[in-house]
Scaffold this active site. Structure first.
Site, short mmCIF file in Angstrom:
data_model
loop_
_atom_site.label_atom_id
_atom_site.label_comp_id
_atom_site.label_asym_id
_atom_site.label_seq_id
_atom_site.Cartn_x
_atom_site.Cartn_y
_atom_site.Cartn_z
N ARG A 140 0.33 12.19 2.08
CA ARG A 140 0.18 10.90 1.41
C ARG A 140 -0.53 9.89 2.31
O ARG A 140 -1.56 10.19 2.89
CB ARG A 140 1.53 10.44 0.88
CG ARG A 140 2.14 11.49 -0.06
CD ARG A 140 3.37 11.01 -0.80
NE ARG A 140 2.99 10.15 -1.93
CZ ARG A 140 3.88 9.67 -2.79
NH1 ARG A 140 5.16 9.96 -2.65
NH2 ARG A 140 3.49 8.92 -3.78
N SER A 141 0.00 8.69 2.48
CA SER A 141 -0.79 7.66 3.18
C SER A 141 -0.91 7.87 4.68
O SER A 141 -1.66 7.14 5.34
CB SER A 141 -0.21 6.27 2.90
OG SER A 141 -0.62 5.82 1.63
N ALA A 142 -0.24 8.85 5.25
CA ALA A 142 -0.56 9.22 6.63
C ALA A 142 -2.01 9.67 6.71
O ALA A 142 -2.61 9.70 7.79
CB ALA A 142 0.38 10.32 7.12
N LYS B 250 -4.45 7.92 5.75
CA LYS B 250 -5.28 6.76 6.11
C LYS B 250 -5.61 6.73 7.59
O LYS B 250 -6.71 6.33 7.99
CB LYS B 250 -4.58 5.47 5.68
CG LYS B 250 -4.50 5.27 4.17
CD LYS B 250 -3.85 3.92 3.84
CE LYS B 250 -3.89 3.63 2.33
NZ LYS B 250 -2.96 4.47 1.56
#
Length: 388
Positions: A66-68, A70
Site C-alpha cells: 500500500r502507501s509504503a 510512496k
C-alpha cells in the site's frame, strides 16, 4: 506460534515483539527485516501466506505494501534529480505542459513530493478500470483545479501522488516509474520489490499472498480523535475525497491490480526486499551499493511540510517524498525517514544508526500512519540499540 528466521545477538527483543504481534495484536501472516550498516540483524517470518488460508508464510513471501509504495516511488524522482535529469524547483509544467491548466502553473516538482501541490482530490473519481490505465490518472490530475494555492499548505495526496510521480518520470525518461525502478534499482540490486508485478515473475512471486479486502475509510488509530472520525465520515471533506479518488478501490488481490503500476499504493515486496531497498538508499560501512548521496539523504529527510494536515487532519511531517518522525508517524529516531502503508506495512531508514527496517503483513488494519504492530517492532529495535 511458530516464528522462523534469525536475529543477531542483542536483537532478541524484536523476535519477542514479533511473536506478541501474533499472540496479542492479531497478526495472521507477516515478516520483519532489519539491516544495520548493510548487514542483516533481523530476518523473521511467520503465520500463513494468505490471511484466510493455511499455507505457511515463507521467507520469500511478498505482499502488497500500500502507501509504503510512496517511499519507493519518491526515490525515483530523487535519483533523477541526483543525476541532473530533474530540477526539484522547476514547475511541473516544464516537463508536462498539459499539467499547467487551471491554475497549476506554479506547482513545482518539490510540491509533488512534499504534498503541497494542492491536488489530493479529483472532482470525478476514477473507476478501477480507469485507475489501472496508465494514461487516465495523469490526464485526470492534469485537468484538476487545485484545492488550495499550491505551495501554501500541505495535505496528504493519498492516491493522486502516484499519478503525479509516474507522469513526471515518463516525461523525463520515457519509462514508467516502475520500469525505471526495475532497470536502475531493484533489478541491479536483486530486490524482491516490484512496482507493477511482471507476469514473468508470477512463479517467483509464488509467493504473493492474499491480503484482506480493501476496507472503507477508517481512522488513523484504534481510537481516533472525534475530528478525525468526522473528517472520514463527511463525504465532502478533503479526507474522504482524497481516499475516494478511485471509487470503488480495486480488489487488491486481483492480478490486474498487482500488474499495474500505481506509485502511491501497489508495490509488492518481501520484508527483506523493502529493508534492503532502504539500506541501499543510505549505504553502509560494508561496501555495498549506496543509491543516495549524502546530499540526497538530506533532501529526503529535511522537513518540508509540518503541522495540521489538510487531508489526514492530524499533524504530519514530510521531507521530499518521505514521512518524517512525529506523533502521527513515529519512526525509529528523529533523523529517520520512510513511509507507512495504510493497514500495517512500514519501511524506513535511519542514517545515524545505520538501520533499515521493513515490516509487511497480510492482516490489514484501519491504521493509516502508525500501526501498533509495526510500532511494537520499532520499540523493540530501539531497545536492542539502547535508544530512548
Amino acid at each position: 506460534m511458530d516464528v522462523h528466521g534469525t536475529v543477531a545477538e542483542g536483537f532478541e527483543p524484536v523476535r519477542e515483539a514479533f511473536v506478541r504481534n501474533f499472540e496479542a495484536l492479531g497478526d495472521r501472516g507477516a515478516a520483519v527485516a532489519v539491516y544495520r550498516h548493510g548487514q542483516p540483524v533481523v530476518d523473521l517470518w511467520g503465520g500463513t501466506k494468505d490471511v484466510d488460508g493455511t499455507d505457511p508464510w515463507e521467507r520469500d513471501t511478498a505482499q502488497v505494501v500500500r502507501s509504503a509504495t510512496k517511499g519507493v516511488a519518491a526515490a525515483v524522482l530523487l535519483l533523477l534529480h541526483q543525476r541532473g535529469q530533474l530540477d526539484l524547483d522547476a514547475p511541473v509544467g516544464r516537463y508536462w505542459p498539459e499539467f499547467k491548466a487551471r491554475g497549476k502553473e506554479r506547482v513545482l516538482v518539490r510540491h509533488v513530493l512534499n504534498h503541497r501541490a494542492g491536488l489530493p482530490v479529483l472532482d470525478r473519481p476514477l473507476t478501477p478500470r480507469e485507475a489501472l490505465d496508465p494514461l487516465k490518472g495523469p490526464q485526470a490530475v492534469a485537468a484538476q483545479a487545485p484545492a488550495w494555492e499550491p505551495g501554501t499548505d500541505h495535505g496528504y495526496h493519498a492516491l493522486t501522488y502516484g499519478w503525479l510521480v509516474d507522469e513526471l518520470v515518463r516525461r523525463v525518461t520515457g519509462q514508467s516509474a516502475g520500469e525505471w525502478l526495475a532497470a536502475h534499482v531493484t533489478g541491479p540490486l536483486g530486490l524482491d520489490l516490484w512496482l507493477g508485478l511482471p507476469a514473468s515473475r508470477a512463479d517467483r512471486a509464488g509467493r504473493v499472498g492474499r491480503v484482506e479486502g480493501a476496507e472503507p475509510a477508517g481512522g488513523l488509530r484504534a481510537r481516533p480523535k472525534p475530528s478525525v472520525t468526522r473528517a472520514y465520515e463527511d463525504p465532502e471533506s478533503l479526507t474522504r475525497r482524497a481516499f475516494a479518488a478511485i471509487t470503488p478501490f480495486p480488489e487488491q488481490n486481483d492480478p490486474a491490480y498487482l500488474a499495474a503500476a500505481l506509485p502511491a499504493t501497489n508495490a509488492v515486496a518481501t520484508a527483506d526486499g523493502l529493508a534492503r531497498f532502504y539500506a541501499a538508499l543510505i549505504g553502509d560501512t560494508a561496501g555495498s551499493a549506496r543509491l543516495f548521496t549524502p546530499e540526497t539523504v538530506e533532501l529526503a529527510r529535511a522537513e518540508e511540510s509540518a503541522g495540521p494536515d489538510r487531508v489526514l487532519v492530524v499533524g504530519t511531517r514530510f521531507g521530499l517524498g518521505y514521512m518524517l518522525h512525529g506523533s502521527a508517524s513515529p519512526l525509529l529516531t528523529p533523523g529517520s525517514f520512510g513511509h507507512p502503508g495504510r493497514g500495517g506495512a512500514l519501511g524506513l531508514a535511519d542514517p545515524e544508526t545505520g538501520i533499515a527496517f521493513a515490516y509487511v503483513t497480510n492482516g490489514l488494519r484501519t491504521s493509516v500512519t502508525a500501526d501498533p504492530r509495526a510500532q511494537s517492532l520499532l520499540r523493540a529495535v530501539r531497545r536492542a540499540l539502547d535508544l530512548p
